[in-house]
Every structure is written in structure tokens, then in C-alpha cells.
Scaffold this motif. Structure first.
Motif: not given
Length: 649
Positions: A63, A65, A71, A74, A238, A240, A267, A269, A305, A308
Motif C-alpha cells: 500500500i 501513497g 492508507k 483503508f 491510494i 486522495s 484506489f 479515496n 474509487c 475508507a
């Protein structure tokens, strides 16, 4: 739908079907091999060699980002561990934290926190002269903080590993988060953390790595994250929703392209924080996909999309009415999510996940979060890794070892069978115990028959009843077998659920019988000291292959006219249900007999002198027979393809 599309779908179903059967066989074989390794010391080497190749290597997902992009929260939602990793406003993950799911049979819980050794600590805290000035300042702060916290004990911690079982959120915060201060806050000294779990919403071994994040104000942590990139199968990036594809995000993706060994899954978030998430999130998703295609020169593995925060609401039940209303609006505005939500409600999934009055709302937040889509993405990858496993050959190899072990323990018993043994008073009691066990087993068999009859009535009454579980939704689930017609899928689910309940009652009955024996023979110590081993029952899974045989017949004749024409409905329902339940009852009785025989042999094994030796051999024979029987059953299930359809259709 044209023939080419139908053929492709059929091929895809066949691949997943084969992978699903291989997965179950591989998991069962791994459990049996683990049990045999402890019971067959002479075969440990051969078993370990086979065991190393039974299951695919864990899928590794890192993960990544920017810092504070959410993160950890999530990852809590993705793995179904709400609140596990520190994810409040202040805490920051400062350590590479590996979450292992379905890791190995012998390691299914607990955590190991690995401290830097002396050389690693020196390299971290004494950066090269070429490093930026701020790196040196942060290194000095790190050393000063460690010396303040640990003083003269610092050298003792370097190179150490702290182990916890079980592990709590408080312990994780103490070892992997910078969100709190204290004399025993170790995050600065931890090189990596390994946390193991026995279960996960994934059909195979998978490892998620939570990283400190890029663009961290502490350049040392930032450096740790950049250095970690390069050894994962997949990178879950991840972004934003507030600033997706910023310069830092583009830099990260370019490094993944150059150094990353795996593919990128994106993804987006925090769409719940957009002023108009229904409009803006879809536009953002399209824009990000175009940017990723430009950077990588091709489409990413996936761009999803969600939120979390919505996953957190689902996992913990915490959240405001406004948050829940936004999740509801997002589901209503997306036909795929709406269909998934409505299908889940029809199947009662909300009640399985959340046992409270807010179950529907929490389930809706889960669907809105995007987590189920991502779980299905990784689950399909995991499942297809089982497709090429040669489980039939591996089961055959383990069966050969089990049969060799059985022959060995039988030979020991034959060699000692001519020994003249003294008769102990315990033997007389043991005969009485054996009689009582036979009576208890007969009573349990009667109770089992009654439970099966009750279940038979429920299944026949519900056979063909309306149950909206569309086959399209079943096919979308990578863990499902090839889709059954609605009536048969409903029957399969009710049958498995019913047999599970019957099995648990049977196991409880065995334990109750043992407790009754102990009360009847209070002075016979072996009863008190010996536990019943019901593992063979706990592993039992009912055989539902007849349902796929019926589905195959459906391809040759009209299902409605063949089974549900008024004058044929009841006999057909009875025939299908009876065959299912008769096989299950026979298997449960057989397994119960093995449990009782093993228990009696184990009691005998506590007797003294030569009687003890002979009885211990008897117990070993029963155990070896259990291994052989379980492996033969597994081999039989692999040899028979229960879903083979008529290729002419």
C-alpha cells in the motif's frame, strides 16, 4: 450474447471452477500434512518437502501513497479489521507493517516486531554527507529521542524481536505509530513488523504491507518508503480525491514504473468528502485512468474509487447520519453497486456481517466504500493461482506416506501381539467404558437421524421457493463454483448451513458424552486426562455434487417441465434432498465412529506397562487410519469432476 462471448464466459467459469476445487483440495491437504508432520516423525523430511509446494506463495500487495492519505484506515477496511492499525488524526504509520493472512498452518496469530540491528541503526542515523541537510537533522532528532527514551538500554534493544500473541491495537500503536509519546514507544527503533491472522476475506495467502507514506515531513520515513518499492506483486496506490494525480503522485507512479516489480492498482479515496461525489468522483476516475495510461503506456490493472471512512462506518458502526446518507446516495447513483447491495440484502449478507439494528445501513456503507470490489479483484487473482496446481499428484504423494506410516505402526503392533500381558483392574473398567461409549454412540446416531429428518423437511419445503440470488451475481464472485440455477443454489446454501448446524450439535454431543463418562467413572483417571479429538468432524464438508449433476441435466431438458411441473415437484424434491442428506448422514456417522474409537484407544494408551504400549500402538493405528481415510476421500473428490457439463450443449 453471441457464441464467441458465451464460449469465453464458459471457459472463464471452467477455469475458476477448477481453481476453486484445487484451492479447497490444497488447503485440506496442507492441514493434513501439517497434522501428519507432528504425528509421523520418521516422515517429517518427506512431508516438509511436499508441504513447501502445496500452496502458492502469498500474493504480496504494498500500500503506497502520500502521507496522511488514509492508507491505514483503508487497509483496516480492506482486511475487515476495523480499528486495528492506528488511523486517527494524529498517528502516523512509521514502520513497514506486513499483515499476513492465511499465512501457514503453524502461524495464524500474533505479531513479531523486528528492531534495527546495530549496523542498520548506524546506517539510518548516520547518513552520507551527500544526503540533504534536513536528513541529517532528522537523524539527530531520532538519536536524541531514542537516547531519551531508552538510555543505556538502547544497545540491548538493537537486533531484538518482540513477540505478542495475541496482538492488540494498543500494542500496534506502541510499535508502529508515532502518535503517542512514552518511555515504551518503540516505533523509531522498529525495522519491520509482521502481524499474522488466521482468516481473511480472501481465498488464499496474501500479504499487505502498510508503508509510512511518501512526502512524509520526516525525510527518514520518506526514504524508508521509497527504498521499499521494488519487491511486491501488486502496488495498491491510494490517491486522495482532493488532489488526485498531484506532482508527488505522478513521481510515485513513475518510480513504480521503473522500480516496481508488480502492477499498479489505483484506489481514489475520500470521495465522501467531495462536494458532489456522484458527479465529481466519476469524472475524477476517468481523468486518473487517462493519466495512468499516459504514464505507464497502457491501462492500469484497475482504477477504483470509494471511501475508507465508509468502510470504517461498516466495520465499527461509528459515523454520523450525514456520512450514512452520502453512502446511500452513492449506492443509489451507481447501478452496479445498487444491484450488489440489493442482492446482498436478499441473501441476508447484512445479517451475517452485522448482528444489530444498523445492519442494513452498515452493509450499505460497505458496498459504497468500494472495498468489496477491491476484495473481488484480489480474490480472483488469488483463485486463479490455484488453477495450475497439480493437487492430484500431491495428494497421491502424501497418501503414499500415510499408507507407509500406517504399515509401520501396524507392524509394531504385530511384533508385540504375542507378548503375554498381565490383566489389570483398569482393563475391566476399560471394558465397561467401551460398553458405555457404544451406548453413547448409538444415542448420538439416533439424535443425528432425527436432526437429519428435521433438516430434510426444511429443505424439501424450501425447494424451489423464491429466492432472488441471480446467477449473474454468483458468477461475479470469484470464490463461487460455476453458477447453479436459483433453486439449486438456494438448496445448496440451505443444505450446507443445515449440515453445519447438525455437525456442531454432533460435536457438542460427543463432548457431553465424554463429560458423562467422567462423572460415571470418577476414579478412572485416563478419562479425566484424555480429550476427544473431533478434528475429523470439524473438517467435514458435505458433498453437494448431485446439484451440479442436476444442473447438467438442465442443459438437456426444460428444468421447469422436468422438475417443477405440478405432479412431479414433490418426488423430484424428495429425491434430490434425500440423496444429499443420506450421503451426509453416512459420512457423519463414519466420522463419529472414528472419533469414539480414537478416544477409547487414547484412554487405553494411559494404562501402565505392556497394556499401555499395546494400547498406545492401537491409538497410533487409529490416527494413521484417519490420515489415510481423509486423504483417500480427498483423492476421490479430486478424481471426480462434479461440474462436468454436456459439451454438446
Amino acid at each position: 450474447m453471441n457464441n464467441k462471448t458465451q464460449s469465453a464466459e464458459k471457459s472463464g467459469h471452467a477455469t475458476l471452477e477448477n481453481a476453486g476445487r484445487n484451492r479447497q483440495a490444497a488447503c485440506d491437504l496442507a492441514d493434513l500434512t501439517h497434522e501428519m508432520s507432528a504425528a509421523c516423525p520418521d516422515e517429517t523430511g518427506a512431508l516438509q518437502k511436499i508441504s513447501a509446494n502445496i500452496l502458492p506463495d502469498p500474493l504480496s500487495v504494498m500500500i503506497v501513497g502520500q502521507v496522511k492519505v488514509g492508507k491505514s484506515k483503508f487497509l483496516n477496511g480492506l482486511t475487515g479489521r476495523g480499528g486495528l492499525l492506528p488511523s486517527d488524526v494524529n498517528p502516523l504509520t512509521t514502520v513497514l507493517t506486513h499483515l499476513h493472512f492465511n499465512h501457514t498452518p503453524d502461524r495464524q496469530s500474533g505479531a513479531d516486531f523486528h528492531f534495527y540491528n546495530s549496523q542498520e541503526w548506524q546506517a539510518l542515523t548516520q547518513p552520507d554527507a551527500s544526503e540533504p541537510k534536513q536528513i541529517h537533522e532528522h537523524a539527530e532528532q531520532l538519536v536524541s529521542r531514542a537516547q531519551t527514551r531508552f538510555g543505556n538500554h538502547l544497545p540491548d534493544l538493537l537486533g531484538a524481536t518482540h513477540q505478542f500473541n495475541p496482538v492488540t491495537p494498543e500494542v500496534l500503536a506502541q510499535y508502529v505509530s508515532s502518535g503517542q509519546e512514552g518511555a515504551e514507544q518503540y516505533d523509531d527503533l522498529i525495522r519491520a513488523a509482521d502481524v499474522c491472522f488466521s482468516t481473511a476475506p480472501f481465498p488464499g495467502a496474501i500479504r499487505f504491507t502498510d508503508t509510512p507514506g511518501v512526502n512524509d515531513p520526516c525525510l527518514i520515513r520518506d526514504k524508508i518508503t521509497w527504498a521499499a518499492i521494488g519487491d511486491a506483486d501488486y502496488y495498491l496506490v491510494i490517491l486522495s480525491a482532493h488532489q488526485a494525480m498531484s506532482r508527488m503522485d505522478e513521481s510515485l507512479l513513475k518510480v513504480l514504473k521503473e522500480k516496481g516489480s508488480g502492477r499498479a492498482v489505483i484506489f481514489i479515496n475520500r470521495i465522501d468528502e467531495l462536494s458532489n461525489c456522484i458527479r465529481d468522483a466519476k469524472l475524477l476516475q476517468r481523468s486518473v485512468q487517462n493519466d495512468i495510461t499516459r504514464i505507464f503506456g497502457g491501462a492500469p490493472a484497475a482504477v477504483l474509487c470509494g471511501s475508507a471512512q465508509w468502510a470504517h462506518v461498516a466495520e465499527t458502526g461509528e459515523g454520523t447520519d450525514a456520512v450514512r446518507e452520502k453512502a446511500e446516495a452513492w449506492v443509489e447513483a451507481n447501478p452496479t453497486l445498487k444491484r450488489q447491495f440489493e442482492t446482498g440484502l436478499a441473501k441476508g449478507e447484512h445479517s451475517e456481517f452485522y448482528q444489530e439494528e444498523m445492519a442494513v445501513s452498515r452493509y450499505q456503507a460497505l458496498v459504497a466504500s468500494g472495498i468489496p470490489q477491491l476484495r473481488r479483484f484480489f480474490s480472483k487473482i488469488l483463485l486463479t493461482r490455484f488453477a495450475d496446481l497439480n493437487t492430484e499428484e500431491q495428494v497421491g504423494e502424501v497418501l503414499e506416506i500415510a499408507e507407509r506410516h500406517l504399515s509401520s505402526v501396524r507392524k509394531v503392533t504385530d511384533d508385540t501381539s504375542d507378548v503375554q500381558m498381565d490383566v489389570h483392574v483398569d482393563e475391566v473398567i476399560l471394558d465397561e467404558v467401551g460398553i458405555c461409549l457404544e451406548e453413547e454412540q448409538a444415542l448420538l446416531a439416533l439424535q443425528l437421524h432425527e436432526d437429519i429428518d428435521a433438516l430434510r423437511g426444511e429443505l424439501v419445503a424450501g425447494y424451489g421457493a423464491s429466492d432472488p440470488s441471480p446467477s449473474a451475481e454468483i458468477a461475479a464472485d470469484p470464490e463461487a463454483e460455476i453458477p447453479l440455477p436459483d433453486e439449486l443454489e438456494n438448496l445448496r446454501l440451505n443444505f450446507i448451513s443445515g449440515i453445519q448446524s447438525v455437525k456442531l450439535d454432533l460435536i457438542a454431543g460427543i463432548q457431553h458424552s465424554k463429560e458423562g463418562l467422567c462423572a460415571s467413572f470418577p476414579d478412572f483417571l485416563p478419562l479425566q486426562k484424555t480429550e476427544t479429538d473431533s478434528s475429523i468432524l470439524r473438517r467435514f464438508s458435505p458433498d453437494a455434487r448431485i446439484l451440479w449433476r442436476e444442473a447438467a441435466a438442465m442443459a438437456q431438458a426444460s428444468w421447469t417441465s422436468r422438475l417443477f411441473h405440478r405432479k412431479h415437484t414433490r418426488p423430484s424434491a424428495d429425491a434430490v434432498v434425500n440423496e444429499l442428506l443420506e450421503a451426509a448422514e453416512t459420512a457423519l456417522l463414519s466420522h463419529t465412529d472414528i472419533v469414539f474409537r480414537h478416544y477409547l484407544a487414547a484412554i487405553s494408551g494411559n494404562l501402565p506397562d505392556e497394556v499401555s504400549k499395546a494400547s498406545d500402538n492401537s491409538a497410533r493405528i487409529l490416527q494413521a487410519e484417519t490420515f489415510v481415510n481423509a486423504l483417500r476421500e480427498l483423492q476421490k473428490n479430486i478424481d471426480i469432476n462434479p461440474h462436468k457439463m454436456d459439451q454438446s450443449q
